[in-house]
Scaffold this active site. Structure first.
Site, PDB file in Angstrom:
ATOM      1  N   HIS A 283      34.743  20.800  57.625  1.00 14.78           N
ATOM      2  CA  HIS A 283      35.078  20.223  56.311  1.00 14.78           C
ATOM      3  C   HIS A 283      36.288  19.304  56.387  1.00 14.78           C
ATOM      4  O   HIS A 283      36.473  18.451  55.515  1.00 14.78           O
ATOM      5  CB  HIS A 283      35.254  21.321  55.250  1.00 14.78           C
ATOM      6  CG  HIS A 283      36.530  22.094  55.304  1.00 14.78           C
ATOM      7  ND1 HIS A 283      36.630  23.336  55.886  1.00 14.78           N
ATOM      8  CD2 HIS A 283      37.758  21.820  54.814  1.00 14.78           C
ATOM      9  CE1 HIS A 283      37.863  23.797  55.745  1.00 14.78           C
ATOM     10  NE2 HIS A 283      38.573  22.885  55.109  1.00 14.78           N
TER      11      HIS A 283
ATOM     12  N   ASP B 211      32.292  26.413  60.772  1.00 16.13           N
ATOM     13  CA  ASP B 211      33.117  25.337  60.235  1.00 16.13           C
ATOM     14  C   ASP B 211      33.993  24.729  61.332  1.00 16.13           C
ATOM     15  O   ASP B 211      35.199  24.951  61.391  1.00 16.13           O
ATOM     16  CB  ASP B 211      33.978  25.891  59.095  1.00 16.13           C
ATOM     17  CG  ASP B 211      34.528  24.793  58.183  1.00 16.13           C
ATOM     18  OD1 ASP B 211      34.412  23.614  58.562  1.00 16.13           O
ATOM     19  OD2 ASP B 211      35.057  25.114  57.115  1.00 16.13           O
TER      20      ASP B 211
ATOM     21  N   SER C 180      43.507  24.880  56.977  1.00 13.98           N
ATOM     22  CA  SER C 180      42.159  24.634  57.463  1.00 13.98           C
ATOM     23  C   SER C 180      42.224  23.939  58.815  1.00 13.98           C
ATOM     24  O   SER C 180      42.907  22.928  58.968  1.00 13.98           O
ATOM     25  CB  SER C 180      41.383  23.761  56.479  1.00 13.98           C
ATOM     26  OG  SER C 180      41.096  24.459  55.301  1.00 13.98           O
TER      27      SER C 180
END
Length: 715
Positions: free
Chosen positions: A82, A219, A647
């Protein structure tokens, strides 16, 4: 609502009972935590983690909103899928949909341009510059005067640091104005997409599973940093060569088990651990519900405006994903506030601190009116934030935002560079151009028009106190919005960029509808901005006095204090751990590939690719099979203290080897930005074994597997 007798809690994290896993620590603080690191089993010396020029910290990088790490000497960077989504989307078309189908460059020549917004920042130096920022500030200054004086000193420090244009420097405050550090980062501008799995691997479960556990999301994605042949950052060019990273992380496929220690390093964005009880109640009861309603309505407008058009879907995929992520997090905060009365917890903690602070010996250097002063400025801060929310709703148009940026740039360019507003100096031009260029991949006239009309309609229904002073008469009627889009050329990238460098007179003389609207709105926007400076300056005057008192209090107890996250390099630590979201339910720390099959429906967001399902059903697990689980783990939980910006952060084992990537947290953990509850706060990570297994068994990314240094489990 605001009582001067209520003592604000500046450091929530330090008022609670100390927990080993709480804290987003500055690297220089880690030697103070030596005993804690040793206690949980970390074998890397704390002094080594303190040194940004040594392994493993020298391999940790920022992407300017996400975290990442080098995993080869040739500039190979691993981060979340992402985090690379914007670059993937930039290269995607309905015919070559790299979001749906994934992308793998078989050779370096096939690697795709990440785009002007794709950057890699390598932190090389951090220095305390507090004295240079704060020395000699007069107590008689207004809030705005104080804020602008500090801002001027910060600009000077940045200008000195950026004498070498290869670097990007910043001077963020810590403890909201108590300390300032100058951070020097090498800024690499040529970043390319190397490998991204299909969306139904990298985003398996989509928004349905976002913040949920168990998850089965791969991810991850790979980028590569390129520089000129001289080894220095250069604009994107086919002549550039891979960046020779000074260090990189060894990848360990040896695996983890429940209770194992982990280290996590990255660039967490923002936390609010030190908010006042009144601020929590404001967010819970007023601000967040409004934001949730607004995001839901905007998403519904985009969905209607893009329905049935594949090209529009691709263009707005990244926008929708971003809004959905913020929406679920905000709704999660509201649910968390409903589940646990954090404001009430803070009230109790407030009393504990007050008992210490009210002793005369502990009030050295503090103003006698400090509590009342802070209550007053916090009240003003919250009132202005309501108007700022109203402004954001009323001006929700990409073309209007572009026009306002261009006009403000023209006004600022009339001043000497050092006197320009931050964000509009010469150092910022490349970023402005990148944002204006990026719009061509994420903009459709009819969609933007629908969003603007919808936002204006919703703005009209907001309470009067949320409407910024003087704004209403300046806004277009909703039935006049269509004409604005017919009378503008800003939808064309070349026309948009062509306004850069034009003087203010050209803007005032323009008959472009959005340029005219931007000019008309400018004074109101500037008034809001100046009011914000006044309040921020007053906050920066008052809060550091409290921070000094709180830090002194903790020092008397022998405990270090960590600052709120502010997008700077931090280290946190913890253990692989299950949790109990409610009575009678315990969720284990690992999810497995079998869960992918169980959730598979053949429809979005649980539509796993056929090659992935075949590999799972065929049990082609190889060396990536966990002995205890009997299969390949996908994601795992840890007690590490994380937030947005983390992230892509490297999750390392006790030796500093890469064993996972941070990408999410459990739904029950969302309130950790405000309050760290060690019993239920869990971060979610991609297990490196799943990543390697997908690369080997599904996507056959053999060249990348060879490029990385991987430690496989002993047979």
């Amino acid at each position: 609502m605001f009582k001067s007798i209520a003592l604000p809690v500046i450091l929530l994290g330090v008022f609670a009972t100390a927990q080993a896993d709480e804290g987003q620590w500055q690297p220089h603080q880690l030697p103070q935590l030596k005993s804690e690191l040793k206690r949980i089993g970390i074998t890397i010396p704390a002094e080594k983690l303190n040194d940004l020029t040594r392994h493993p910290m020298s391999a940790i990088v920022s992407l300017g909103g996400c975290s990442a790490s080098f995993v080869s000497p040739d500039g190979l960077v691993v981060t979340n899928h992402h985090c690379a989504y914007g670059s993937i989307q930039r290269n995607a078309t309905p015919e070559k949909n790299y979001i749906v189908n994934g992308f793998l460059a078989k050779t370096r020549a096939e690697e795709l341009p990440g785009g002007p917004n794709a950057l890699v920042y390598v932190t090389e130096k951090v220095e305390n510059v507090t004295d240079r920022v704060l020395k000699g500030l007069s107590p008689a200054m207004s809030g705005r005067e104080r804020h602008e004086t500090v801002e001027g000193r910060v600009k000077q420090l940045i200008a000195e640091c950026e004498s070498d244009k290869a670097y990007r420097c910043s001077v963020p405050s810590f403890h909201r104005g108590l300390e300032y550090y100058r951070i020097k980062q090498l800024m690499i501008k040529d970043v390319r997409v190397v490998y991204a799995p299909p969306d139904m691997v990298g985003n398996y479960g989509g928004d349905v599973d976002n913040f949920e556990w168990p998850r089965q999301t791969g991810d991850f994605a790979f980028l590569r940093a390129y520089v000129g042949k001289d080894g220095r950052p250069a604009d994107p060019s086919p002549d550039n060569v891979p960046y020779k990273s000074k260090d990189f992380l060894v990848v360990s496929a040896e695996g983890l088990k429940n209770g194992d220690p982990i280290l996590l390093a990255g660039y967490p964005g923002r936390t609010s651990r030190y908010k006042l009880p009144s601020e929590i109640r404001f967010a819970r009861d007023a601000n967040f519900p409004l934001r949730v309603t607004e995001m839901q309505a905007d998403l519904a407008t985009i969905a209607t405006a893009t329905k049935g058009n594949a090209q529009y879907d691709v263009r707005y995929a990244s926008v929708v994903k971003s809004i959905n992520n913020v929406l679920k997090k905000t709704q999660g905060l509201l649910d968390g506030f409903a589940r646990k009365d954090i404001a009430a917890i803070k009230d109790v903690q407030d009393a504990e601190f007050r008992a210490w602070f009210n002793q005369p010996a502990n009030q050295k250097g503090a103003s006698k009116t400090l509590l009342a002063d802070l209550d007053a400025v916090i009240a003003a801060d919250m009132a202005l934030s309501e108007e700022e929310f109203g402004w954001a709703v009323a001006t929700n148009s990409d073309l209007l935002k572009s026009a306002r940026t261009l006009y403000r740039l023209a006004l600022e360019q009339q001043k000497p560079d050092a006197q320009r507003e931050s964000g509009y100096q010469e150092r910022d031009l490349s970023f402005i151009k990148a944002r204006l260029t990026r719009l061509e991949q994420s903009f459709v006239v009819s969609v933007d028009e629908a969003r603007f009309i919808g936002s204006l309609q919703r703005y009209g229904k907001l309470a009067a106190k949320i409407h910024p002073q003087g704004l209403d008469p300046l806004l277009p009627a909703t039935d006049a919005v269509g004409a604005l889009y017919k009378q503008t050329q800003l939808g064309d990238t070349a026309q948009r960029l062509g306004w850069i460098g034009k003087d203010a007179a050209s803007f005032k003389a323009s008959d472009d509808a959005f340029i005219k609207l931007a000019v008309k709105l400018h004074d109101t926007a500037l008034s809001l901005e100046n009011r914000r400076k006044e309040i921020d300056g007053n906050l920066e005057r008052v809060i550091p006095q409290y921070m000094s008192a709180v830090i002194a209090w903790k020092k008397s107890q022998g405990k270090p204090v960590y600052p709120d996250a502010n997008s700077t390099l931090r280290v946190t630590y913890g253990t692989v751990a299950p949790y109990s979201p409610r009575d009678g339910l315990v969720k284990g720390p690992f999810s497995t590939v079998e869960g992918i099959v169980e959730k598979h429906t053949g429809a979005d967001p649980f539509n796993a690719p056929a090659p992935l399902l075949d590999a799972i059903k065929g049990k082609r697990y190889g060396v990536f099979k966990d002995a205890a689980l009997g299969t390949v783990p996908v994601n795992f939980l840890s007690s590490a203290d994380t937030t947005g910006g983390n992230s892509g952060s490297a999750v390392m084992n006790k030796r500093g080897e890469l064993i996972g990537l941070n990408f999410d947290s459990t739904y029950e953990s969302i309130t950790k930005d405000w309050y760290f509850d060690s019993a239920i706060t869990r971060a979610i990570h991609v297990d490196i074994r799943y990543m390697l297994w997908v690369m080997k068994e599904v996507d056959h990314a053999d060249s990348l597997l060879k490029e990385m240094t991987i430690k496989y489990p002993k047979k």
